[in-house]
Write an enzyme that holds these catalytic residues in place. Sequence first.
Site, short mmCIF file in Angstrom:
data_model
loop_
_atom_site.label_atom_id
_atom_site.label_comp_id
_atom_site.label_asym_id
_atom_site.label_seq_id
_atom_site.Cartn_x
_atom_site.Cartn_y
_atom_site.Cartn_z
N SER A 136 0.85 -1.19 0.00
CA SER A 136 0.00 0.00 0.00
C SER A 136 0.88 1.23 0.00
CB SER A 136 -0.89 0.01 1.24
OG SER A 136 -1.55 1.26 1.37
N TYR A 150 -1.74 -0.28 10.18
CA TYR A 150 -1.82 -0.84 8.83
C TYR A 150 -0.60 -0.42 8.00
CZ TYR A 150 -3.57 -1.27 3.99
OH TYR A 150 -3.71 -1.56 2.66
#
Length: 241
Positions: A136, A150
């Site tokens: 990501s 995350y």
Amino acid sequence: MKTLISGGTRGIGRATALDCAARGWPVALNYRGNAAAADATLAAIREAGGTAHAFAADVADPAQVARLFDQAEAALGGLDAVVVNAGIVEQVMPLAEMTPERLDRIVRVNLTAALYQAREAARRLPDGGTIVFVSSAAARLGSPGKYVDYAATKGGVDTLTIGLAKELAPRRIRVNGVRPGIIDTQIHADGGEPDRVAELGPTLPLGRAGTAAEVAAAITWLMSDAASYVSGAILDVAGGR
């Protein structure tokens, strides 16, 4: 290209499965609990003339990961490629407010599970195989005030990509990653921001959010012979962000 995709029945994983099928590559899809999404994805692939199988597994459980690989190999007659895609976010909040239970779950599903899948892939892929990790843009942006947990796990996935690429290079197994940015999938609603794509899309350098299909195209390119000299790379698919 016989391919196993974890988290392969929703979002980027589903789009990747459809792209593989369009290329004539048979796929084995992993899902955790949403059997309806798995059935819908299988139906879409088969209606397009592709070959697909779906298997339930918790990729944070090493025994279930080993069983998943056994099932995929049996269904497809071996594996040539693995896409390590399964991942989660939790509700947005600053790190100071996150519970130990949340942190443990995020690390287990996003990073420990990636290590389990990578280990099985390293054991089972033939020489000349390929692995693609879905990371990501959060790994380099940090996601402050939203989900630094995350972001931290995806930073670990980036490091895993680089290290494993070097480790498996003598076997000509190529290992790469993609870092999606703001992509129009369900993950934003999962994090409590259902309007995030609409709000942030116009602020991005390219003026819009990306699509799961655009990320999938990058993944399948990295898997393909067109990327035969690409390994240890992490490709940003983030609209210039």
